[in-house]
Design a protein around this motif. Structure first.
Motif, PDB file in Angstrom:
ATOM      1  N   ILE A  73      37.544  91.672 -91.823  1.00 16.12           N
ATOM      2  CA  ILE A  73      37.446  90.209 -91.910  1.00 16.12           C
ATOM      3  C   ILE A  73      38.471  89.617 -92.876  1.00 16.12           C
ATOM      4  O   ILE A  73      38.520  88.399 -93.060  1.00 16.12           O
ATOM      5  N   ALA A  74      39.292  90.455 -93.504  1.00 22.59           N
ATOM      6  CA  ALA A  74      40.284  89.968 -94.461  1.00 22.59           C
ATOM      7  C   ALA A  74      41.226  88.963 -93.796  1.00 22.59           C
ATOM      8  O   ALA A  74      41.655  89.145 -92.653  1.00 22.59           O
ATOM      9  N   GLY A  75      41.531  87.885 -94.510  1.00 18.59           N
ATOM     10  CA  GLY A  75      42.447  86.876 -93.996  1.00 18.59           C
ATOM     11  C   GLY A  75      41.816  85.882 -93.051  1.00 18.59           C
ATOM     12  O   GLY A  75      42.503  85.031 -92.494  1.00 18.59           O
ATOM     13  N   THR A  76      40.496  85.958 -92.868  1.00 20.96           N
ATOM     14  CA  THR A  76      39.788  85.022 -91.989  1.00 20.96           C
ATOM     15  C   THR A  76      38.788  84.217 -92.802  1.00 20.96           C
ATOM     16  O   THR A  76      38.443  84.571 -93.935  1.00 20.96           O
ATOM     17  N   ALA A  77      38.282  83.146 -92.190  1.00 20.00           N
ATOM     18  CA  ALA A  77      37.264  82.332 -92.855  1.00 20.00           C
ATOM     19  C   ALA A  77      35.992  83.132 -93.094  1.00 20.00           C
ATOM     20  O   ALA A  77      35.227  82.849 -94.028  1.00 20.00           O
ATOM     21  N   ARG A  78      35.784  84.150 -92.264  1.00 21.49           N
ATOM     22  CA  ARG A  78      34.585  84.976 -92.407  1.00 21.49           C
ATOM     23  C   ARG A  78      34.569  85.724 -93.740  1.00 21.49           C
ATOM     24  O   ARG A  78      33.503  86.040 -94.275  1.00 21.49           O
ATOM     25  N   ALA A  79      35.743  86.010 -94.296  1.00 19.74           N
ATOM     26  CA  ALA A  79      35.808  86.744 -95.561  1.00 19.74           C
ATOM     27  C   ALA A  79      35.145  85.945 -96.680  1.00 19.74           C
ATOM     28  O   ALA A  79      34.284  86.464 -97.402  1.00 19.74           O
ATOM     29  N   LYS A  80      35.559  84.687 -96.828  1.00 12.88           N
ATOM     30  CA  LYS A  80      34.951  83.869 -97.879  1.00 12.88           C
ATOM     31  C   LYS A  80      33.480  83.643 -97.605  1.00 12.88           C
ATOM     32  O   LYS A  80      32.647  83.673 -98.523  1.00 12.88           O
ATOM     33  N   ASP A  81      33.125  83.425 -96.345  1.00 13.89           N
ATOM     34  CA  ASP A  81      31.721  83.201 -95.991  1.00 13.89           C
ATOM     35  C   ASP A  81      30.865  84.397 -96.392  1.00 13.89           C
ATOM     36  O   ASP A  81      29.737  84.241 -96.891  1.00 13.89           O
ATOM     37  N   PHE A  82      31.395  85.601 -96.189  1.00 10.14           N
ATOM     38  CA  PHE A  82      30.645  86.806 -96.543  1.00 10.14           C
ATOM     39  C   PHE A  82      30.466  86.908 -98.057  1.00 10.14           C
ATOM     40  O   PHE A  82      29.369  87.193 -98.540  1.00 10.14           O
ATOM     41  N   ILE A  83      31.532  86.664 -98.803  1.00  2.83           N
ATOM     42  CA  ILE A  83      31.440  86.748-100.264  1.00  2.83           C
ATOM     43  C   ILE A  83      30.484  85.682-100.792  1.00  2.83           C
ATOM     44  O   ILE A  83      29.701  85.934-101.720  1.00  2.83           O
ATOM     45  N   VAL A  84      30.511  84.513-100.198  1.00  4.23           N
ATOM     46  CA  VAL A  84      29.548  83.470-100.578  1.00  4.23           C
ATOM     47  C   VAL A  84      28.125  83.956-100.330  1.00  4.23           C
ATOM     48  O   VAL A  84      27.231  83.783-101.168  1.00  4.23           O
ATOM     49  N   SER A  85      27.901  84.594 -99.179  1.00  8.34           N
ATOM     50  CA  SER A  85      26.549  85.063 -98.844  1.00  8.34           C
ATOM     51  C   SER A  85      26.079  86.153 -99.797  1.00  8.34           C
ATOM     52  O   SER A  85      24.893  86.240-100.121  1.00  8.34           O
TER      53      SER A  85
END
Length: 260
Positions: A73-85
């Motif tokens: 998921i690196a480099g995608t919006a999903r990366a930040k979303d995962f770290i937020v979760s």
């Protein structure tokens, strides 16, 4: 049907949440974070749950984030979303109106280390190993680590662990005051069960308000903290549990708290 990444077991007021990805040392991925968040949400509103025990299956507690998943998921919006979760998961543990006990064996690294720090008590095996391993793979701590660790062991020790990613044994963390109880590996389950049982005997409403007051005091000055104490204490004074506690004290017996 895929096996659950979190095993949920409930008995005698104790909810046991077992991280269940043993082949990856229980590394966190999206499914595990979601399942754990859901279990905590349900625990928050279930009056039958007095205490939560968080532990890991297999050889360790939790090795942190799943590197394969993070690469995908690196480099995608999903990366930040995962770290937020993941951060929200730590916050959910801290906000849960019930005590959470981390039962740690084997490895607690990266976000796994910080997940344990988010819990209210930590009971660890003498052979457990802890590491803020983020820097080893070019990352910074998440899961609340930058907030929690400096407050628990001081800024300079926290920086050393985070800058180097060095592995620290459980006895060193016990020396630093980070662990509540340290036990032999073969006695970990029994020791954890003992403390979980003790927590089930505590008054649920008072414990919930105490946990709230302690965490709010982290962000308060003295006057704000004492004002909050007065507000929450007044609520506790008006409960059946308080009346039961006083009666039990006078009658020299074990109090039977109901959460009312």
């Amino acid at each position: 049907m895929m096996e659950k990444t979190v095993i949920v077991q409930q008995q005698d007021g104790i909810l046991r949440l077992t991280l269940n990805r043993p082949d990856s040392l229980n590394a966190l991925n999206q499914e595990m974070v979601a399942e754990l968040r859901q279990a905590l949400r349900e625990a928050a509103v279930d009056p039958a749950v007095r205490v939560v025990v968080l532990c890991g299956s297999g050889r360790g507690f939790c090795a942190g984030g799943d590197l394969g998943y993070l690469e995908s998921i690196a480099g995608t919006a999903r990366a930040k979303d995962f770290i937020v979760s993941v951060g929200e998961l730590a916050e959910a543990i801290r906000r849960l109106p019930k005590p959470v006990l981390a039962q740690v064996h084997g490895v607690a690294a990266g976000a796994g280390f910080n997940l344990a720090l988010a819990c209210d008590l930590i009971v660890a095996s003498r052979t457990a190993k802890f590491a803020q391993s983020f820097a080893k793979v070019g990352l910074i701590p998440d899961c609340g680590g930058t907030y929690l660790l400096p407050r628990l062991i001081g800024m300079h020790r926290a920086k050393e662990l985070m800058f180097t990613g060095d592995v620290v044994n459980a006895e060193k963390l016990q020396e630093w005051g980070l662990l509540n109880h340290l036990t032999e590996p073969e006695e970990l389950e029994e020791e954890s069960a003992f403390w979980a049982k003790r927590l089930t005997l505590a008054p649920p409403l008072a414990v919930a308000k105490l946990k709230q007051a302690l965490h709010e005091a982290e962000r308060s000055d003295f006057a704000q903290a004492t004002a909050r104490e007065a507000e929450l204490q007044a609520q506790c004074l008006d409960t059946q549990d308080h009346a039961e506690g006083v009666a039990a004290f006078r009658e020299k017996r074990q109090a039977k708290f109901t959460g009312c």
